[in-house]
Scaffold this active site. Structure first.
Site, PDB file in Angstrom:
ATOM      1  N   GLY A  14       0.850  -1.203   0.000  1.00 54.82           N
ATOM      2  CA  GLY A  14       0.000   0.000   0.000  1.00 54.82           C
ATOM      3  C   GLY A  14       0.875   1.239   0.000  1.00 54.82           C
ATOM      4  O   GLY A  14       1.982   1.221   0.522  1.00 54.82           O
ATOM      5  N   ARG A  78      -0.958  -6.507  -3.983  1.00 53.26           N
ATOM      6  CA  ARG A  78      -1.201  -7.951  -3.812  1.00 53.26           C
ATOM      7  C   ARG A  78      -0.370  -8.695  -4.849  1.00 53.26           C
ATOM      8  O   ARG A  78       0.193  -8.102  -5.754  1.00 53.26           O
ATOM      9  CB  ARG A  78      -2.672  -8.281  -3.988  1.00 53.26           C
ATOM     10  N   GLY A  79      -0.334  -9.978  -4.694  1.00 52.28           N
ATOM     11  CA  GLY A  79       0.443 -10.754  -5.658  1.00 52.28           C
ATOM     12  C   GLY A  79       1.907 -10.757  -5.277  1.00 52.28           C
ATOM     13  O   GLY A  79       2.398  -9.843  -4.638  1.00 52.28           O
ATOM     14  N   GLY A 119       6.407  -2.494   2.735  1.00 50.87           N
ATOM     15  CA  GLY A 119       6.145  -2.941   4.098  1.00 50.87           C
ATOM     16  C   GLY A 119       6.647  -4.362   4.306  1.00 50.87           C
ATOM     17  O   GLY A 119       7.475  -4.876   3.536  1.00 50.87           O
ATOM     18  N   ASP A 120       6.108  -5.030   5.314  1.00 46.99           N
ATOM     19  CA  ASP A 120       6.616  -6.363   5.660  1.00 46.99           C
ATOM     20  C   ASP A 120       6.442  -7.365   4.517  1.00 46.99           C
ATOM     21  O   ASP A 120       7.343  -8.174   4.248  1.00 46.99           O
ATOM     22  CB  ASP A 120       5.977  -6.865   6.964  1.00 46.99           C
ATOM     23  N   GLY A 121       5.293  -7.318   3.802  1.00 46.70           N
ATOM     24  CA  GLY A 121       5.045  -8.257   2.703  1.00 46.70           C
ATOM     25  C   GLY A 121       6.068  -8.062   1.591  1.00 46.70           C
ATOM     26  O   GLY A 121       6.673  -9.027   1.097  1.00 46.70           O
ATOM     27  N   THR A 122       6.289  -6.803   1.213  1.00 46.37           N
ATOM     28  CA  THR A 122       7.233  -6.490   0.132  1.00 46.37           C
ATOM     29  C   THR A 122       8.645  -6.926   0.525  1.00 46.37           C
ATOM     30  O   THR A 122       9.394  -7.476  -0.288  1.00 46.37           O
ATOM     31  CB  THR A 122       7.199  -4.969  -0.153  1.00 46.37           C
ATOM     32  N   THR A 142       5.189   2.254   5.938  1.00 46.27           N
ATOM     33  CA  THR A 142       3.800   1.954   6.283  1.00 46.27           C
ATOM     34  C   THR A 142       3.236   3.102   7.115  1.00 46.27           C
ATOM     35  O   THR A 142       3.945   3.674   7.940  1.00 46.27           O
ATOM     36  CB  THR A 142       3.623   0.651   7.084  1.00 46.27           C
ATOM     37  N   ASP A 144       1.088   2.516   9.253  1.00 46.18           N
ATOM     38  CA  ASP A 144       0.637   1.893  10.509  1.00 46.18           C
ATOM     39  C   ASP A 144       1.677   1.996  11.628  1.00 46.18           C
ATOM     40  O   ASP A 144       1.344   1.783  12.800  1.00 46.18           O
ATOM     41  CB  ASP A 144       0.323   0.405  10.274  1.00 46.18           C
ATOM     42  N   ARG A 179     -23.700  15.421  20.209  1.00 45.65           N
ATOM     43  CA  ARG A 179     -23.636  14.035  19.720  1.00 45.65           C
ATOM     44  C   ARG A 179     -22.383  13.300  20.198  1.00 45.65           C
ATOM     45  O   ARG A 179     -21.382  13.928  20.568  1.00 45.65           O
ATOM     46  CB  ARG A 179     -23.607  14.032  18.184  1.00 45.65           C
ATOM     47  N   MET A 186      -7.280   3.712  10.531  1.00 45.30           N
ATOM     48  CA  MET A 186      -6.561   2.508  10.077  1.00 45.30           C
ATOM     49  C   MET A 186      -5.501   2.082  11.087  1.00 45.30           C
ATOM     50  O   MET A 186      -5.443   2.606  12.200  1.00 45.30           O
ATOM     51  CB  MET A 186      -5.924   2.787   8.720  1.00 45.30           C
ATOM     52  N   GLY A 187      -4.642   1.159  10.677  1.00 52.41           N
ATOM     53  CA  GLY A 187      -3.532   0.739  11.559  1.00 52.41           C
ATOM     54  C   GLY A 187      -3.309  -0.758  11.633  1.00 52.41           C
ATOM     55  O   GLY A 187      -2.458  -1.213  12.374  1.00 52.41           O
ATOM     56  N   ARG A 188      -4.120  -1.549  10.916  1.00 52.89           N
ATOM     57  CA  ARG A 188      -4.045  -3.019  10.980  1.00 52.89           C
ATOM     58  C   ARG A 188      -4.129  -3.487  12.433  1.00 52.89           C
ATOM     59  O   ARG A 188      -5.018  -3.065  13.164  1.00 52.89           O
ATOM     60  CB  ARG A 188      -2.765  -3.537  10.299  1.00 52.89           C
ATOM     61  N   ARG A 291      -4.355   7.973   4.079  1.00 51.69           N
ATOM     62  CA  ARG A 291      -3.166   7.497   3.365  1.00 51.69           C
ATOM     63  C   ARG A 291      -2.802   8.396   2.186  1.00 51.69           C
ATOM     64  O   ARG A 291      -1.680   8.330   1.668  1.00 51.69           O
ATOM     65  CB  ARG A 291      -3.412   6.080   2.871  1.00 51.69           C
TER      66      ARG A 291
HETATM   67  O1  F6P Z   1      -1.031  -1.052   5.901  1.00 51.73           O
HETATM   68  C1  F6P Z   1      -1.597   0.149   5.511  1.00 51.73           C
HETATM   69  C2  F6P Z   1      -3.096   0.049   5.451  1.00 51.73           C
HETATM   70  O2  F6P Z   1      -3.609   1.320   5.093  1.00 51.73           O
HETATM   71  C3  F6P Z   1      -3.761  -0.474   6.713  1.00 51.73           C
HETATM   72  O3  F6P Z   1      -3.845   0.499   7.719  1.00 51.73           O
HETATM   73  C4  F6P Z   1      -5.078  -0.956   6.168  1.00 51.73           C
HETATM   74  O4  F6P Z   1      -5.594  -1.989   6.957  1.00 51.73           O
HETATM   75  C5  F6P Z   1      -4.720  -1.477   4.801  1.00 51.73           C
HETATM   76  O5  F6P Z   1      -3.489  -0.880   4.448  1.00 51.73           O
HETATM   77  C6  F6P Z   1      -5.743  -1.179   3.744  1.00 51.73           C
HETATM   78  O6  F6P Z   1      -5.347  -1.820   2.577  1.00 51.73           O
HETATM   79  P1  F6P Z   1      -5.980  -1.493   1.159  1.00 51.73           P
HETATM   80  O7  F6P Z   1      -5.420  -0.170   0.709  1.00 51.73           O
HETATM   81  O8  F6P Z   1      -5.529  -2.633   0.332  1.00 51.73           O
HETATM   82  O9  F6P Z   1      -7.465  -1.415   1.334  1.00 51.73           O
END
Ligand code: F6P
Length: 362
Positions: A14, A78-79, A119-122, A142, A144, A179, A186-188, A291
Protein backbone atom coordinates in the site's frame (compact mmCIF):
# COMPACT_ATOMS: atom_id res chain seq x y z
CA UNK A 1 35.96 5.73 -7.26
CA UNK A 2 32.75 3.67 -7.35
CA UNK A 3 32.09 2.09 -10.78
CA UNK A 4 29.18 3.28 -12.89
CA UNK A 5 25.95 1.52 -12.04
CA UNK A 6 22.38 1.34 -13.23
CA UNK A 7 20.04 0.92 -10.32
CA UNK A 8 16.29 0.38 -10.19
CA UNK A 9 13.72 1.45 -7.65
CA UNK A 10 10.25 0.08 -7.02
CA UNK A 11 7.49 0.74 -4.51
CA UNK A 12 5.43 -2.21 -3.26
CA UNK A 13 2.46 -2.74 -0.95
CA UNK A 14 0.00 0.00 0.00
CA UNK A 15 1.22 3.52 -0.64
CA UNK A 16 2.27 5.93 2.12
CA UNK A 17 2.81 9.70 1.99
CA UNK A 18 6.55 10.19 1.50
CA UNK A 19 7.21 7.46 -1.09
CA UNK A 20 7.89 10.08 -3.76
CA UNK A 21 10.36 11.80 -1.44
CA UNK A 22 12.21 8.45 -1.16
CA UNK A 23 12.34 8.16 -4.95
CA UNK A 24 13.55 11.75 -5.30
CA UNK A 25 16.28 11.39 -2.66
CA UNK A 26 17.51 8.10 -4.13
CA UNK A 27 17.74 9.59 -7.63
CA UNK A 28 19.51 12.77 -6.50
CA UNK A 29 21.99 10.87 -4.29
CA UNK A 30 22.71 8.29 -7.01
CA UNK A 31 23.32 11.04 -9.57
CA UNK A 32 25.17 13.59 -7.44
CA UNK A 33 27.30 11.33 -5.24
CA UNK A 34 27.96 8.33 -7.49
CA UNK A 35 27.08 9.39 -11.05
CA UNK A 36 24.74 6.40 -11.43
CA UNK A 37 21.67 6.01 -13.62
CA UNK A 38 18.31 5.22 -12.00
CA UNK A 39 15.25 3.61 -13.56
CA UNK A 40 11.82 3.21 -12.00
CA UNK A 41 10.05 -0.18 -12.12
CA UNK A 42 6.29 0.34 -12.43
CA UNK A 43 3.58 -1.27 -10.26
CA UNK A 44 5.85 -2.91 -7.69
CA UNK A 45 7.15 -6.41 -8.45
CA UNK A 46 4.41 -6.74 -11.09
CA UNK A 47 6.52 -4.44 -13.26
CA UNK A 48 9.24 -7.08 -13.35
CA UNK A 49 7.30 -10.19 -14.28
CA UNK A 50 4.57 -8.42 -16.28
CA UNK A 51 7.34 -6.86 -18.38
CA UNK A 52 6.13 -3.28 -18.02
CA UNK A 53 8.55 -0.82 -19.63
CA UNK A 54 10.56 0.96 -16.90
CA UNK A 55 10.83 4.74 -16.69
CA UNK A 56 14.01 6.76 -16.66
CA UNK A 57 14.43 8.72 -13.43
CA UNK A 58 16.77 11.70 -13.35
CA UNK A 59 17.00 15.04 -11.58
CA UNK A 60 14.45 16.54 -13.94
CA UNK A 61 11.97 13.67 -13.53
CA UNK A 62 11.93 13.98 -9.73
CA UNK A 63 11.94 17.78 -9.57
CA UNK A 64 8.51 18.46 -8.10
CA UNK A 65 8.00 15.30 -6.09
CA UNK A 66 8.40 16.41 -2.47
CA UNK A 67 4.80 17.51 -1.79
CA UNK A 68 3.24 14.77 -3.90
CA UNK A 69 1.39 11.95 -2.12
CA UNK A 70 1.15 8.37 -3.43
CA UNK A 71 3.94 7.03 -5.61
CA UNK A 72 4.71 8.04 -9.18
CA UNK A 73 5.78 4.42 -9.82
CA UNK A 74 2.50 2.84 -8.77
CA UNK A 75 2.34 0.14 -6.12
CA UNK A 76 0.79 -3.29 -6.48
CA UNK A 77 -0.71 -4.26 -3.16
CA UNK A 78 -1.20 -7.95 -3.81
CA UNK A 79 0.44 -10.75 -5.66
CA UNK A 80 3.97 -11.99 -5.35
CA UNK A 81 6.34 -13.45 -7.93
CA UNK A 82 6.36 -16.54 -5.71
CA UNK A 83 2.57 -16.93 -5.83
CA UNK A 84 1.36 -15.49 -9.09
CA UNK A 85 -2.21 -16.21 -10.26
CA UNK A 86 -2.54 -17.50 -13.83
CA UNK A 87 -6.04 -17.98 -15.31
CA UNK A 88 -6.40 -21.26 -17.26
CA UNK A 89 -8.40 -21.63 -20.47
CA UNK A 90 -11.26 -23.21 -18.47
CA UNK A 91 -11.39 -20.10 -16.22
CA UNK A 92 -9.81 -21.74 -13.17
CA UNK A 93 -6.88 -19.98 -11.48
CA UNK A 94 -3.58 -21.66 -10.65
CA UNK A 95 -0.74 -20.11 -8.67
CA UNK A 96 2.79 -20.25 -10.09
CA UNK A 97 6.27 -19.30 -8.95
CA UNK A 98 7.46 -16.73 -11.52
CA UNK A 99 10.37 -15.45 -9.41
CA UNK A 100 12.93 -16.55 -12.02
CA UNK A 101 11.17 -14.34 -14.58
CA UNK A 102 11.48 -11.42 -12.17
CA UNK A 103 15.21 -12.05 -11.79
CA UNK A 104 15.69 -12.41 -15.56
CA UNK A 105 13.84 -9.15 -16.06
CA UNK A 106 16.19 -7.37 -13.65
CA UNK A 107 19.08 -8.67 -15.72
CA UNK A 108 17.50 -7.66 -19.01
CA UNK A 109 17.08 -4.11 -17.65
CA UNK A 110 20.84 -4.14 -16.96
CA UNK A 111 20.25 -3.51 -13.27
CA UNK A 112 23.24 -3.67 -10.93
CA UNK A 113 20.97 -3.30 -7.92
CA UNK A 114 17.39 -2.65 -6.91
CA UNK A 115 15.98 -0.45 -4.12
CA UNK A 116 12.65 -1.74 -2.87
CA UNK A 117 10.42 0.49 -0.73
CA UNK A 118 7.63 -1.39 1.00
CA UNK A 119 6.15 -2.94 4.10
CA UNK A 120 6.62 -6.36 5.66
CA UNK A 121 5.04 -8.26 2.70
CA UNK A 122 7.23 -6.49 0.13
CA UNK A 123 10.36 -7.03 2.25
CA UNK A 124 9.70 -10.75 2.59
CA UNK A 125 9.44 -11.07 -1.22
CA UNK A 126 12.61 -9.00 -1.63
CA UNK A 127 14.42 -11.16 0.92
CA UNK A 128 13.53 -14.35 -0.96
CA UNK A 129 14.84 -12.80 -4.18
CA UNK A 130 18.07 -11.82 -2.38
CA UNK A 131 18.50 -15.45 -1.37
CA UNK A 132 18.24 -16.35 -5.05
CA UNK A 133 21.12 -13.95 -5.80
CA UNK A 134 19.33 -10.62 -6.40
CA UNK A 135 21.14 -7.47 -5.27
CA UNK A 136 18.40 -5.65 -3.36
CA UNK A 137 18.28 -3.18 -0.47
CA UNK A 138 15.10 -2.07 1.30
CA UNK A 139 13.32 1.03 2.55
CA UNK A 140 10.58 0.40 5.16
CA UNK A 141 7.20 2.02 4.62
CA UNK A 142 3.80 1.95 6.28
CA UNK A 143 1.36 4.44 7.75
CA UNK A 144 0.64 1.89 10.51
CA UNK A 145 4.03 2.37 12.23
CA UNK A 146 3.98 -1.30 13.14
CA UNK A 147 7.42 -2.36 11.84
CA UNK A 148 9.51 -3.48 14.79
CA UNK A 149 13.00 -2.88 13.40
CA UNK A 150 12.62 0.85 12.79
CA UNK A 151 11.71 3.50 15.33
CA UNK A 152 9.15 4.95 12.96
CA UNK A 153 8.15 4.95 9.29
CA UNK A 154 7.31 7.84 6.99
CA UNK A 155 3.59 8.27 6.30
CA UNK A 156 2.64 7.60 9.89
CA UNK A 157 2.90 11.22 11.07
CA UNK A 158 0.90 12.38 8.05
CA UNK A 159 -1.82 9.81 8.81
CA UNK A 160 -1.90 10.94 12.46
CA UNK A 161 -2.15 14.58 11.33
CA UNK A 162 -5.09 13.78 9.05
CA UNK A 163 -6.87 11.77 11.76
CA UNK A 164 -6.28 14.55 14.31
CA UNK A 165 -7.69 17.14 11.89
CA UNK A 166 -10.72 14.89 11.42
CA UNK A 167 -11.25 14.84 15.20
CA UNK A 168 -10.94 18.63 15.36
CA UNK A 169 -13.65 18.92 12.73
CA UNK A 170 -15.86 16.31 14.36
CA UNK A 171 -15.55 18.13 17.69
CA UNK A 172 -17.23 21.29 16.40
CA UNK A 173 -20.19 19.52 14.86
CA UNK A 174 -20.45 17.12 17.83
CA UNK A 175 -20.69 20.12 20.14
CA UNK A 176 -23.37 21.81 18.04
CA UNK A 177 -25.62 18.73 18.03
CA UNK A 178 -24.69 17.24 21.43
CA UNK A 179 -23.64 14.04 19.72
CA UNK A 180 -21.27 11.16 20.29
CA UNK A 181 -18.89 10.97 17.35
CA UNK A 182 -17.09 7.72 16.55
CA UNK A 183 -14.06 7.92 14.24
CA UNK A 184 -12.64 4.69 12.77
CA UNK A 185 -8.99 4.93 11.75
CA UNK A 186 -6.56 2.51 10.08
CA UNK A 187 -3.53 0.74 11.56
CA UNK A 188 -4.05 -3.02 10.98
CA UNK A 189 -3.27 -4.87 14.23
CA UNK A 190 -1.55 -1.89 15.84
CA UNK A 191 -3.25 1.01 17.62
CA UNK A 192 -0.60 3.68 16.94
CA UNK A 193 -2.68 5.91 14.66
CA UNK A 194 -5.67 5.69 17.02
CA UNK A 195 -3.59 6.35 20.12
CA UNK A 196 -1.64 9.31 18.83
CA UNK A 197 -4.50 10.99 16.97
CA UNK A 198 -6.87 10.26 19.85
CA UNK A 199 -4.63 11.92 22.42
CA UNK A 200 -3.78 14.81 20.05
CA UNK A 201 -7.42 15.33 19.06
CA UNK A 202 -8.86 15.21 22.59
CA UNK A 203 -10.72 11.88 22.34
CA UNK A 204 -12.61 10.63 25.39
CA UNK A 205 -12.19 6.95 24.51
CA UNK A 206 -9.59 5.22 22.32
CA UNK A 207 -10.24 1.62 21.33
CA UNK A 208 -7.19 -0.24 20.05
CA UNK A 209 -6.45 -3.84 19.02
CA UNK A 210 -4.04 -4.29 21.93
CA UNK A 211 -6.80 -3.71 24.54
CA UNK A 212 -10.07 -5.56 23.81
CA UNK A 213 -12.86 -3.25 24.98
CA UNK A 214 -15.98 -3.40 27.13
CA UNK A 215 -18.61 -1.08 25.64
CA UNK A 216 -20.08 -0.43 29.11
CA UNK A 217 -16.84 1.30 30.13
CA UNK A 218 -17.23 3.64 27.14
CA UNK A 219 -20.90 4.28 28.02
CA UNK A 220 -19.97 5.11 31.61
CA UNK A 221 -17.36 7.58 30.36
CA UNK A 222 -19.92 9.29 28.10
CA UNK A 223 -22.39 9.53 31.01
CA UNK A 224 -19.72 10.95 33.34
CA UNK A 225 -18.88 13.60 30.73
CA UNK A 226 -22.55 14.54 30.45
CA UNK A 227 -22.75 14.99 34.23
CA UNK A 228 -20.03 17.64 33.95
CA UNK A 229 -22.26 19.58 31.53
CA UNK A 230 -20.43 18.63 28.33
CA UNK A 231 -22.94 17.07 25.97
CA UNK A 232 -20.69 15.62 23.28
CA UNK A 233 -17.97 12.97 23.20
CA UNK A 234 -15.31 11.82 20.76
CA UNK A 235 -14.44 8.14 20.40
CA UNK A 236 -11.56 6.89 18.24
CA UNK A 237 -11.65 3.26 17.15
CA UNK A 238 -8.73 1.51 15.44
CA UNK A 239 -9.87 -0.74 12.59
CA UNK A 240 -8.30 -3.74 14.36
CA UNK A 241 -10.05 -3.16 17.70
CA UNK A 242 -12.49 -5.78 19.01
CA UNK A 243 -14.84 -6.17 21.97
CA UNK A 244 -13.82 -8.45 24.82
CA UNK A 245 -15.01 -11.93 23.80
CA UNK A 246 -15.59 -10.60 20.27
CA UNK A 247 -13.82 -10.81 16.92
CA UNK A 248 -12.08 -8.32 14.66
CA UNK A 249 -14.24 -7.17 11.75
CA UNK A 250 -13.39 -7.29 8.07
CA UNK A 251 -15.19 -5.17 5.51
CA UNK A 252 -13.50 -6.99 2.63
CA UNK A 253 -12.89 -10.70 2.42
CA UNK A 254 -12.50 -11.39 -1.25
CA UNK A 255 -9.41 -12.57 -3.12
CA UNK A 256 -10.29 -10.38 -6.13
CA UNK A 257 -10.26 -7.31 -3.84
CA UNK A 258 -6.87 -8.18 -2.33
CA UNK A 259 -7.98 -10.62 0.37
CA UNK A 260 -9.03 -9.71 3.89
CA UNK A 261 -9.15 -6.06 4.97
CA UNK A 262 -10.02 -4.88 8.47
CA UNK A 263 -12.90 -2.43 8.81
CA UNK A 264 -16.42 -2.07 10.16
CA UNK A 265 -15.72 -1.90 13.88
CA UNK A 266 -16.58 1.84 13.92
CA UNK A 267 -20.16 1.11 12.87
CA UNK A 268 -20.36 -1.79 15.30
CA UNK A 269 -19.27 0.48 18.15
CA UNK A 270 -21.76 3.12 16.97
CA UNK A 271 -24.53 0.55 17.05
CA UNK A 272 -23.51 -0.77 20.48
CA UNK A 273 -23.45 2.77 21.92
CA UNK A 274 -26.73 3.72 20.24
CA UNK A 275 -28.42 0.73 21.89
CA UNK A 276 -27.25 1.78 25.35
CA UNK A 277 -27.18 5.58 25.60
CA UNK A 278 -29.71 8.34 24.92
CA UNK A 279 -27.45 10.62 22.88
CA UNK A 280 -27.37 10.51 19.10
CA UNK A 281 -24.34 8.67 17.75
CA UNK A 282 -22.70 9.25 14.37
CA UNK A 283 -19.87 7.25 12.81
CA UNK A 284 -17.13 8.43 10.44
CA UNK A 285 -14.78 5.99 8.74
CA UNK A 286 -11.67 7.90 7.72
CA UNK A 287 -10.38 5.17 5.40
CA UNK A 288 -7.89 5.99 2.68
CA UNK A 289 -8.15 9.72 3.28
CA UNK A 290 -5.47 9.14 5.93
CA UNK A 291 -3.17 7.50 3.36
CA UNK A 292 -3.53 10.03 0.57
CA UNK A 293 -2.40 13.59 0.04
CA UNK A 294 0.70 15.61 0.80
CA UNK A 295 3.23 14.23 3.27
CA UNK A 296 3.88 16.57 6.19
CA UNK A 297 7.46 17.93 6.49
CA UNK A 298 8.62 15.38 9.09
CA UNK A 299 7.61 12.54 6.74
CA UNK A 300 9.36 14.21 3.79
CA UNK A 301 12.46 14.52 5.97
CA UNK A 302 12.45 10.87 7.11
CA UNK A 303 11.64 9.60 3.61
CA UNK A 304 14.49 11.68 2.19
CA UNK A 305 16.94 10.29 4.76
CA UNK A 306 15.79 6.73 3.97
CA UNK A 307 16.04 7.21 0.18
CA UNK A 308 19.54 8.70 0.37
CA UNK A 309 20.76 6.06 2.81
CA UNK A 310 19.44 3.24 0.61
CA UNK A 311 21.76 4.40 -2.18
CA UNK A 312 24.71 4.28 0.23
CA UNK A 313 23.72 0.70 1.13
CA UNK A 314 23.92 -0.14 -2.58
CA UNK A 315 27.36 1.48 -2.79
CA UNK A 316 28.45 -0.68 0.16
CA UNK A 317 26.86 -3.78 -1.42
CA UNK A 318 24.77 -4.47 1.69
CA UNK A 319 22.35 -6.80 -0.11
CA UNK A 320 19.39 -7.95 1.93
CA UNK A 321 19.66 -5.00 4.30
CA UNK A 322 16.98 -2.39 4.93
CA UNK A 323 17.50 1.17 6.13
CA UNK A 324 15.95 1.93 9.52
CA UNK A 325 15.82 4.61 12.18
CA UNK A 326 17.37 3.70 15.51
CA UNK A 327 17.91 6.27 18.28
CA UNK A 328 17.22 8.93 15.62
CA UNK A 329 20.13 7.64 13.48
CA UNK A 330 20.19 5.84 10.14
CA UNK A 331 21.15 2.18 10.47
CA UNK A 332 20.88 -0.97 8.34
CA UNK A 333 18.97 -4.03 9.56
CA UNK A 334 18.25 -7.35 7.83
CA UNK A 335 15.18 -7.26 5.57
CA UNK A 336 14.27 -10.69 6.87
CA UNK A 337 13.41 -9.03 10.19
CA UNK A 338 11.08 -6.41 8.68
CA UNK A 339 8.00 -8.40 9.69
CA UNK A 340 8.83 -8.08 13.40
CA UNK A 341 5.83 -6.17 14.64
CA UNK A 342 5.63 -3.25 17.02
CA UNK A 343 2.35 -2.77 18.83
CA UNK A 344 1.15 -0.47 21.60
CA UNK A 345 2.09 -1.76 25.06
CA UNK A 346 -1.17 -1.80 27.09
CA UNK A 347 0.89 -1.37 30.28
CA UNK A 348 3.33 1.13 28.77
CA UNK A 349 3.93 4.77 29.58
CA UNK A 350 1.87 6.11 26.65
CA UNK A 351 -1.34 4.28 27.54
CA UNK A 352 -0.75 5.06 31.22
CA UNK A 353 -0.38 8.77 30.42
CA UNK A 354 -3.57 8.75 28.36
CA UNK A 355 -5.46 7.01 31.18
CA UNK A 356 -4.20 9.66 33.62
CA UNK A 357 -5.69 12.32 31.35
CA UNK A 358 -9.06 10.60 31.74
CA UNK A 359 -9.15 8.77 28.42
CA UNK A 360 -10.71 5.30 28.61
CA UNK A 361 -9.61 2.29 26.55
CA UNK A 362 -12.78 0.31 27.11
O1 F6P B 1 -1.03 -1.05 5.90
C1 F6P B 1 -1.60 0.15 5.51
C2 F6P B 1 -3.10 0.05 5.45
O2 F6P B 1 -3.61 1.32 5.09
C3 F6P B 1 -3.76 -0.47 6.71
O3 F6P B 1 -3.84 0.50 7.72
C4 F6P B 1 -5.08 -0.96 6.17
O4 F6P B 1 -5.59 -1.99 6.96
C5 F6P B 1 -4.72 -1.48 4.80
O5 F6P B 1 -3.49 -0.88 4.45
C6 F6P B 1 -5.74 -1.18 3.74
O6 F6P B 1 -5.35 -1.82 2.58
P1 F6P B 1 -5.98 -1.49 1.16
O7 F6P B 1 -5.42 -0.17 0.71
O8 F6P B 1 -5.53 -2.63 0.33
O9 F6P B 1 -7.47 -1.42 1.33
Amino acid sequence: MVAHKRIGILTGGGDAPGLNAVIRAAVLTAEHVYGWEVIGILEGFDGLYHRLPPVELNERAVRDLLPRGGTILGAANRGSPFHHPRTQTDGSVVYEDVSHEALERMQSFGLDALIVAGGDGTMSIAWKLVQMGARIVGVPKTIDNDLGRTETTFGFETAVTTATEALDRLQTTAESHHRVMVLEVMGRDAGWIALQSGVSGGADAILIPEIPFDIDTVCQKIEQIQLTGRRYSLIVVAEGARPRNGEQRYHINDQKQGGKRLGGIGHQVGQMLGDKIDSEVRVTVLGHVQRGGQPIPSDRWLATRFGAQAVHLVANEQWGMMVALESSRMVAVPMSEAATTKTVDPQGEMVQMARELGIVFG
